[in-house]
Enzyme design. Structure first.
Site, mmCIF file in Angstrom:
data_model
loop_
_atom_site.group_PDB
_atom_site.id
_atom_site.type_symbol
_atom_site.label_atom_id
_atom_site.label_comp_id
_atom_site.label_asym_id
_atom_site.label_seq_id
_atom_site.Cartn_x
_atom_site.Cartn_y
_atom_site.Cartn_z
ATOM 1 N N ASP A 189 -11.312 -6.803 10.571
ATOM 2 C CA ASP A 189 -11.324 -8.255 10.726
ATOM 3 C C ASP A 189 -12.497 -8.722 11.580
ATOM 4 O O ASP A 189 -13.261 -9.609 11.179
ATOM 5 C CB ASP A 189 -9.991 -8.732 11.315
ATOM 6 C CG ASP A 189 -9.495 -7.823 12.451
ATOM 7 O OD1 ASP A 189 -10.285 -7.007 12.939
ATOM 8 O OD2 ASP A 189 -8.330 -7.959 12.839
ATOM 9 N N ASP A 195 0.812 -1.219 0.000
ATOM 10 C CA ASP A 195 0.000 0.000 0.000
ATOM 11 C C ASP A 195 0.843 1.266 0.000
ATOM 12 O O ASP A 195 0.289 2.368 -0.053
ATOM 13 C CB ASP A 195 -0.957 0.003 1.194
ATOM 14 C CG ASP A 195 -2.405 -0.131 0.756
ATOM 15 O OD1 ASP A 195 -2.649 -0.516 -0.402
ATOM 16 O OD2 ASP A 195 -3.296 0.166 1.574
#
Length: 768
Positions: free
Chosen positions: A476, A151
């Site tokens: 998550d 990223d």
């Protein structure tokens, strides 16, 4: 007759389950849980009955009521704990049965995410990738693919991966040939390892030793190349063609990049897995959703390139410590009993080079072991195996109507998955449990670049119904809850040796910032429209699983009653009042029993998990410090977001390959500080306790109202708070990074002074 018996035994092996669930006998734990709950209810009843006789008048009654309110909250939290830990479960897996039963193992796509080459050094990521490429997957290595999401769009990361692919051609065959168990080179060649380590069977032949030295020299060369590349300009470490992709790149404003670093072109069963580098497109005006957005880009790119039915994701520092982990996880996913309802398999997060007795409370072993039953463990963001069709939003299969889950191409709308026709065709195959693609990797690059573009998700269901869920910095937990709300279960794969090991944050700032990010994300889920209560009422999330989620999601909120309760002893000493029964009263046995039984109970839990008494105390300290500092700031962060004043920010935790050996032993594990305001609440709380105890010793308390002055119980509680914040007390006297900055001390001193004056002056204080 012998042939018949042999055939019968083979049939039994084929019919034997791939895993077993074992319920732990925890009758004693249940009895202790209920005892603590009854004592807490008794304490509340005592508060209600004696509020007037012990509270005095005016604000003393308010003090008693505040204490009762906090204790009511603690009782509610304990109900959630009892529900969560009522059933303890363990899984036993049998990978040898899997190898006997499956002639050909399914394909697996493995994801590694990294976002900053400074905070996450490329050599750490390289070791994770090498350990994944070397996992045991007999005869089907060509079905493995490793995808690395960068990223930061860093040419250094790409260079490190390119060099790692060259080293992998030596490292992976070496591991397979000698059955090496530790397959992260930096751990295998660490100074503390056996020199040279034994090969399989304990052999130390001259041939093995020579090969070991050669591989070690090559790894040191790889390490040196990566470190040297950090000091050089991009154009000098990449070839002209490679450099063109990264020329004039801005990490927050660049087109998508997908590079095939290594391809198993011959589909050799014993060759190397595919290795693909991805840096999704980023544009300044586009919200990229941090790790969740990166994961969704990985899912789409892998979907058009390899389209494996199963996916594994790990953080860049979580290397594979048990080379057979893939086989163990597939036992839980491929068993006929679990194929229809097990959506993912989660491995516990464990760490290497942990400091003795875990001074920063990072391991969370007891917490992870306690949330395995009911619908299964939470998705922990790393070390998790997913079914692709579950991530695509499929529901559990209906045994009576299998077609209900197999959606046709006509039923998949473009607005749901995006506009790539090639990707949609492969989505259809994935939803039908069909794997593979019709094109080779180079032919899929154009489609991969398309699905990695920043605008691909506009008008789709990505981040909502498909892929990892957006809207929380703990994507998550949010994603796992959404999966379980559709009726899926999850399984827990805890192995010896551990499946994955990562590096834990060291020092106060890193630990508290990580805990703040976690707790902020958890509260974001609780206040969202997709909270567990709604998932239970409108979805398929079981009621007790809902309670388990609530227990974790209220971490932030718990900081408020815990902070108030921690201030009560100091307040009562300053005002010469009380909030606990007197020592000579029988009722004092209720809170004293709760305190004693709870601490013995948690200590025994740590012993059961093979942790020391010192580790237990360190965990107790960090729980109080996290509550007063990290969790409290998490509440403020979410409050500002809800009010529209500011948005939450995903903070990357700094990764370090190993514990530094240049520190004196006395300083290892010592709490460190910086000028972050996150340390102000804890420092203020400590100064308030010290001020109260000083006033007691100097005898400058006001006269008590009747016989209701502060007593030994309040003093003991105040001293206990000081012990919990002992690292801060040392910080007041420390220097450098081990000392609390003067700016923080001044702010805390001002706040504690305001609190003391607030208590002391009758006109504005709480004391009448």
């Amino acid at each position: 007759m012998g042939d018949f018996n042999s055939s019968s035994m083979e049939d039994d092996d084929m019919a034997a389950p791939l895993f077993e669930r074992q319920l732990r006998k925890n009758y004693v734990q249940r009895a202790v849980d209920i005892t603590i709950l009854l004592l807490m209810i008794s304490l509340l009843s005592y508060r209600l009955v004696s509020i007037r006789s012990h509270g005095g008048d005016g604000w003393e009654v308010k003090t008693w009521q505040v204490a009762m309110g906090c204790e009511a909250w603690f009782t509610f939290v304990w109900v959630l704990v009892v529900s969560t830990k009522w059933n303890l479960l363990r899984y036993l897996t049998f990978p040898q049965r899997l190898l006997q039963r499956k002639r050909e193992l399914p394909a697996l796509d493995m994801f590694v995410t990294t976002a900053d080459p400074e905070l996450e050094p490329p050599i750490i990521m390289v070791n994770t990738v090498l350990s994944l490429m070397a996992v045991d997957y007999p005869g089907t290595a060509h079905k493995l693919a490793v995808y690395v999401s960068d990223d930061a769009c860093s040419p250094l990361t790409f260079f490190a991966l390119s060099e790692a692919a060259k080293f992998a051609q030596l490292w992976v065959p070496f591991c397979r040939k000698h059955n090496i168990q530790v397959r992260a080179p930096f751990r295998y060649f660490s100074p503390t390892a056996e020199r040279p380590p034994s090969a399989s069977g304990g052999s130390k032949s001259p041939e093995f030793q020579q090969e070991w030295k050669h591989i070690k020299n090559e790894y040191e060369s790889l390490n040196w190349k990566i470190e040297d590349a950090r000091k050089k300009p991009v154009s000098s470490i990449l070839s002209a063609g490679e450099f063109a992709a990264f020329a004039n790149m801005d990490r927050g404003n660049h087109p998508p990049i997908v590079k095939i670093i290594w391809e198993n072109k011959e589909t050799e069963p014993d060759g190397l897995p595919h290795l693909i580098y991805i840096s999704r497109e980023k544009r300044p005006k586009h919200h990229h959703h941090y790790k969740a957005g990166a994961m969704n880009a990985l899912i789409r790119v892998s979907g058009v390139m390899t389209n494996a039915p199963f996916m594994l994701n790990v953080d860049c520092d979580m290397y594979t410590h048990n080379p057979q982990i893939v086989l163990h996880a597939l036992c839980l996913l491929l068993d006929p009993r679990s194929q229809n309802d097990t959506g993912y398999v989660q491995c516990p997060q464990q760490f290497y080079d942990g400091l003795k007795d875990d001074p920063f409370g990072n391991q969370l072993v007891v917490l992870q072991e306690g949330i395995v039953s009911i619908q299964g463990p939470f998705y922990g963001g790393t070390g998790c195996f997913h079914r692709r069709r579950v991530i695509y939003g499929a529901l559990p299969k209906n045994v009576d109507s299998k077609k209900k889950n197999a959606r046709s191409m006509d039923e998949i709308s473009l607005s749901e998955f995006g506009s790539s026709e090639q990707f949609l065709k492969l989505v259809t195959r994935a939803l039908k449990d069909e794997s593979g693609t019709e094109k080779d990797l180079p032919s899929s690059l154009e489609a991969a670049l398309h699905v990695a573009s920043s605008g691909y998700e506009y008008g789709t269901s990505w981040g909502k119904k498909i892929g990892l869920t957006y809207g929380s910095t703990t994507e998550d937990i949010f994603t796992g809850m959404k999966i379980q709300s559709k009726g899926w279960r999850s399984a827990y794969c805890s192995l010896d040796p551990p499946a994955f090991l990562g590096c834990a944050p060291t020092g106060g700032p890193a630990s508290l910032n990580q805990m703040k990010r976690w707790s902020t994300g958890l509260l974001e889920i609780l206040v969202s429209k997709s909270n567990p209560i709604r998932a239970t009422l409108l979805g398929r999330l079981q009621f007790r699983q809902c309670l388990t989620y609530i227990w974790v999601l209220i971490w932030n909120i718990r900081s408020i009653p815990e902070l108030i309760y921690a201030l009560l002893p100091a307040y009562c000493i300053i005002t010469n009042s009380h909030f606990l029964p007197k020592v000579h009263e029988r009722a004092i046995m209720i809170p004293a029993s709760v305190f004693a039984i709870y601490n013995i109970y948690t200590l025994l839990e740590h012993f059961r998990c093979s942790l020391s008494a010192r580790a237990w105390w360190n965990y107790q300290q960090m729980a109080r410090i996290n509550s007063a500092c990290a969790w409290l700031f998490g509440v403020l962060t979410v409050l500002l977001k809800v009010l529209g004043i500011s948005d939450t920010v995903f903070e990357i935790t700094k990764k370090e390959q190993s514990t530094s050996n240049d520190q004196p032993d006395a300083d290892l594990g010592r709490f460190t500080f910086d000028e972050s305001p996150i340390f102000v609440p804890g420092t203020t709380l400590l100064l308030v306790q010290l001020a109260a105890l000083a006033m007691l010793m100097l005898g400058i308390q006001p006269a008590p109202g009747g016989a209701n002055g502060s007593g030994l119980a309040e003093v003991a509680c105040s001293l206990l708070v000081v012990l919990y914040f002992w690292p801060f007390l040392r910080g007041l006297l420390g220097k450098g990074k081990y000392g609390i900055p003067l700016k923080t001390i001044y702010k805390s001193a001002a706040l504690s002074t305001v609190f003391v004056l607030f208590c002391r002056f009758p006109s504005v204080g709480l004391h009448r």
